[in-house]
Write an enzyme that holds these catalytic residues in place. Structure first.
Site, PDB file in Angstrom:
ATOM      1  N   CYS A   2      -0.156  -4.762   6.372  1.00 27.03           N
ATOM      2  CA  CYS A   2      -1.565  -4.773   5.978  1.00 27.03           C
ATOM      3  C   CYS A   2      -2.412  -5.374   7.104  1.00 27.03           C
ATOM      4  CB  CYS A   2      -1.772  -5.605   4.717  1.00 27.03           C
ATOM      5  SG  CYS A   2      -0.592  -5.274   3.418  1.00 27.03           S
ATOM      6  N   TYR A  40       0.816  -1.219   0.000  1.00 31.92           N
ATOM      7  CA  TYR A  40       0.000   0.000   0.000  1.00 31.92           C
ATOM      8  C   TYR A  40       0.847   1.265   0.000  1.00 31.92           C
ATOM      9  CZ  TYR A  40      -4.201  -2.688   1.162  1.00 31.92           C
ATOM     10  OH  TYR A  40      -5.245  -3.546   1.128  1.00 31.92           O
TER      11      TYR A  40
END
Ligand SMILES: *Cc1c(COP(=O)(O)O)cnc(C)c1O
Length: 823
Positions: free
Chosen positions: A766, A718
């Site tokens: 995550c 991300y």
């Protein structure tokens, strides 16, 4: 059970006071714990001093179970004791442990087979277990159960050797100079194995040489000693002190008796190329790839050859070794069953340990089930089955499932609820017939039966991330804290917040077993949860109100009372006796009565005698910080004054307690009647003063889901916050912040351990996954990953994001399986 020993003959020759009675003196088993006696009349009970549970007052309990032969501490000698054990043969001696060791020595002398003694800092247990596995291809083998390698464990192991065994494998472990001499006298090995040397117990030795020398005392009378030549410190010492005909070395390089080089074997594992000094060659194969296992395997190969096995039989044995967890493990099963997995090995001594462990789990809602394979290596099957049947009765197994062709002939001696299957495949095909529901199931089988398949079939689907709680380490830590206290001081263990995240019911059962006196939880429902799972110890509840009174009484929970208002309400509503703990605020400024409340407290308690003060306590605000020592001492002094005032005015003697884990180490003189142990149990010495004396009892583990190669400049995860600075490899792990692996560990702040290598996080963490850099580490899918445990330690990890071990532990997600391990 051993070949009969004449306790009379032993006792008359032993120092101490021997008082023969009228009872027969033939003994065939030795017990130090009156709770797992099986056949009293043939048992010798040894009452060890110092261990609370097994102290001499348990002798009477053993007597009730028909035991008539006793070794007792001289200090326990009294006319009353003698009367209560009337008719028995009693040996009173200064140190019952020494007598037990002498008895073991006698059993050793009677043994005609070959005794192998294994020592070293790491790998002893694995080398022993694996070697036993390999040797059982050719011999009837006795091995010490689990890691019974101490001054007590060794004699108990030696007292399990029988004349039918051809080889006995015994571990010897030491923590201080001088200890090995006694172990050597008991074991008297003819073949010695030195595994590795590490830093355990370093604080008790002057230097590494002294520690090596001490371990080598085990080999004083060995005909052969096996060691790895390229560990210079060990080989240097052995070469100086043992003649060449005794030494048998192996190495990866030429110059040793056996040259054993390792070659990777594709995805399958490794090949080990052997070149003997007689120029014989052989290639062994194994599924293991990690250096530690390969080292252990090479010890096993050389030992097998030295003990006269052919290379082919050694290989057959190696084929049965798998990278399975060989430890007894409790797991969640299908249909709300609990599985105790001991599918790695099967012998009578191990069965008893496993059944004992089963006992500690408390009563299941369903049945207690034992799934057991036959034990071919133990000798005459009819005798073995008799013994199994007796254990089954003793441990209250409701249902027995036997696997193997031999059970057939003695079906009748097993419990009424029984089922037999000729082999594992048949059992698996018909598993649903057993209709297992909410049962506690012990699965125990010899390696060749591949019971790991049974466990897999019974296991609930597991998410591969586990929080592993090592019950041996827990006990070690518990004992360490208890050793700081005067005898008689009680230990309350704080099992609030799901026992610091580790699972309160399981931990509570184990604590009950190892001798905790009290438990404490934060809220009433935590206490109810424990009572509903069969926990019997007294339980203090730190936060409750008068509206919980019914619950408190029904579940025998002792509330903490910290203000006058609640005290008044409880006193007014309680219609039966209620035990409370009164909390005094001496400086924490969280909860507790203050000085101005004391008079009113006295008056209230005087008016309401059914409110009984079981405990009186306070909490230190900064027990772990040297900078606040003066403040802590002021708190301790205040507590002393106020508690004396209350006790004097009320004329009562409640249990007084002030110290948490940090306090026990810093202010042992204030242990008073009880201490409150918390984080220390899990191996965190929060003062940082005695960390090396504790063992990490919790580790967080996961597995590698995928490995991929990336090019310089590629980004990861991300926000593309991870970036490759060179070509390399990353691994994706099955753990994320939802499991309690904090987001702040991302972007290289923390590392994990994979196959002994430190792999730093890369990119952000995550929710359910994270990535680590494994460039050059030969990491593969499925490899085990340690997030915290021995390395990195819980403290290290907490520090790197500026928090404390407590927060990390209690933050581990509920979906992470808790595994309880006894190794
Ligand atoms: C949690 C707690 C403890 C235990 O503290 P540790 O630092 O974990 O040993 C002791 N006493 C009270 C009142 C507590 O709340």
């Amino acid at each position: 059970m051993i070949d009969p020993i004449d306790f009379n003959a032993f006792s008359v020759n032993h120092s101490g006071d021997y008082l023969p009675g009228s009872a027969p003196a033939q003994i065939q088993r030795v017990s130090i714990d009156s709770r797992n006696l099986q056949n009293g009349t043939s048992t010798l009970f040894v009452a060890l001093e110092g261990t609370r549970r097994s102290g001499w007052h348990f002798a009477a309990d053993a007597y009730r179970q028909q035991v008539r032969n006793f070794i007792l501490p001289a200090a326990a000698h009294s006319p009353e004791l003698q009367t209560s054990l009337s008719g028995s043969n009693l040996l009173f001696c200064q140190d019952p442990l020494h007598a037990l060791q002498d008895l073991a020595q006698m059993n050793r002398h009677a043994f005609k087979g070959t005794v192998v003694g294994i020592t070293g800092s790491n790998g002893k247990t694995i080398v022993k277990e694996w070697l036993a596995q390999v040797l059982s291809e050719n011999y009837r083998v006795w091995k010490s159960p689990k890691s019974y390698n101490s001054q007590l464990g060794v004699p108990l192991s030696v007292l399990g050797m029988e004349s039918s065994h051809q080889v006995a494998l015994l571990e010897a472990g030491i923590s201080q100079p001088g200890e090995m001499k006694r172990l050597e006298a008991i074991i008297q090995p003819r073949l010695g194995i030195f595994t590795t040397i590490g830093t355990a117990h370093d604080e008790n030795f002057e230097n590494l040489e002294q520690k090596i020398a001490e371990k080598c005392v085990l080999f004083a009378d060995c005909r052969f000693v096996i060691y790895r030549k390229d560990v210079e410190k060990i080989s240097g010492y052995l070469e100086q002190h043992f003649p060449p005909e005794v030494r048998i070395s192996w190495s990866e390089k030429p110059g040793a008796d056996y040259m054993l080089t390792v070659k990777p074997d594709g995805k399958k594992g490794s090949r080990l190329l052997l070149l003997g000094n007689d120029l014989s060659t052989y290639t062994f194969t194994t599924t293991f790839r990690d250096p530690a296992s390969l080292e252990n395997i090479r010890h096993v190969i050389v030992s097998g050859l030295v003990l006269g096995m052919s290379a082919q039989s050694v290989q057959r044995g190696l084929d049965l070794l798998h990278a399975v967890d060989m430890r007894l493990t409790a797991k969640q099963g299908i249909n709300r069953c609990r599985i105790l997995d001991d599918s790695y090995n099967n012998d009578l001594a191990g069965l008893e340990i496993a059944l004992e462990f089963m006992n500690q789990q408390g009563k299941p809602a369903g049945k207690k089930v034992l799934i057991l394979s036959e034990m071919l290596q133990e000798g005459k099957q009819s005798v073995v089955h008799e013994r199994i049947a007796r254990m089954i009765t003793h441990y209250g197994i409701d249902r027995f499932v036997g696997v193997g062709k031999n059970f057939d002939s003695h079906k009748g001696i097993f419990p009424e609820q029984r089922a037999f299957y000729p082999d594992t495949d048949t059992l698996l095909e018909r598993l649903s017939e057993l209709n297992l529901q909410e049962d506690l199931i012990l699965v125990k089988g010899a390696r060749a039966f591949h019971f790991e398949r049974v466990v897999r079939a019974l296991e609930a689907q597991v998410h591969d991330t586990v929080l592993e709680i090592n019950l041996n380490c827990l006990r070690h830590n518990f004992d360490h804290y208890r050793a700081q206290l005067k005898p008689g001081t009680k230990v309350m263990v704080m099992v609030k917040a799901f026992a610091y995240g580790s699972g309160s019911a399981e931990i509570a059962h184990h604590l009950q077993q190892i001798g905790a006196d009290y438990l404490s939880v934060a809220y009433p429902d935590e206490g109810v949860y424990l009572r509903e799972r069969g926990v019997e110890l007294p339980i203090m509840v730190m936060n409750s109100a008068a509206r919980h009174l019914d619950l408190l009484l029904r579940y025998r929970l002792e509330p903490v009372v910290y203000d006058l208002q609640t005290l008044r309400e409880l006193a007014d509503t309680a219609t039966e006796n209620l035990s409370i703990h009164l909390e005094l605020d001496t400086g924490m400024r969280r909860l507790g009565m203050e000085e101005m409340d004391l008079e009113a407290t006295v008056t209230l308690l005087q008016q309401h005698p059914h409110i009984q003060m079981a405990g009186l306590f306070s909490h230190l605000a900064a027990a772990d910080e040297a900078a606040h020592e003066a403040f802590s001492r002021q708190q301790l002094a205040l507590f002393d004054r106020w508690s004396r005032f209350l006790m004097q005015r009320l004329g009562c003697r409640p249990l007084r307690h002030v110290l948490n884990s940090a306090g026990i180490i810093r202010f042992p003189e204030y242990a008073l009647d009880m201490v409150r142990l918390g984080i220390g149990l899990f191996g965190v010495e929060i003062n940082g003063m005695e960390q090396e004396k504790l063992q990490p009892a919790v580790s967080l583990k996961t597995v590698v889901s995928q490995v991929r190669k990336l090019k310089k400049g590629e980004t990861i995860g991300y926000g593309r916050r991870g970036r490759m600075h060179a070509d390399g490899e990353i691994a994706t792990l099955a753990i994320g912040y939802a499991d309690g692996y904090d987001r702040r560990f991302g972007n290289g702040q923390a590392y994990v351990l994979i196959k002994g290598n430190k792999a730093r996080t890369i990119g952000t963490i995550c929710m359910d996954m994270c990535m680590v850099d494994v460039t050059g580490m030969d990491v593969r899918e499925g490899d085990a990953v340690m997030l915290f445990g021995e390395d990195p330690s819980l403290q290290q990890l907490a520090e790197c994001i500026g928090t404390i071990p407590y927060e990390l532990l209690t933050g581990i997600g509920r979906r992470v399986k808790r595994l309880y391990v006894l190794d």
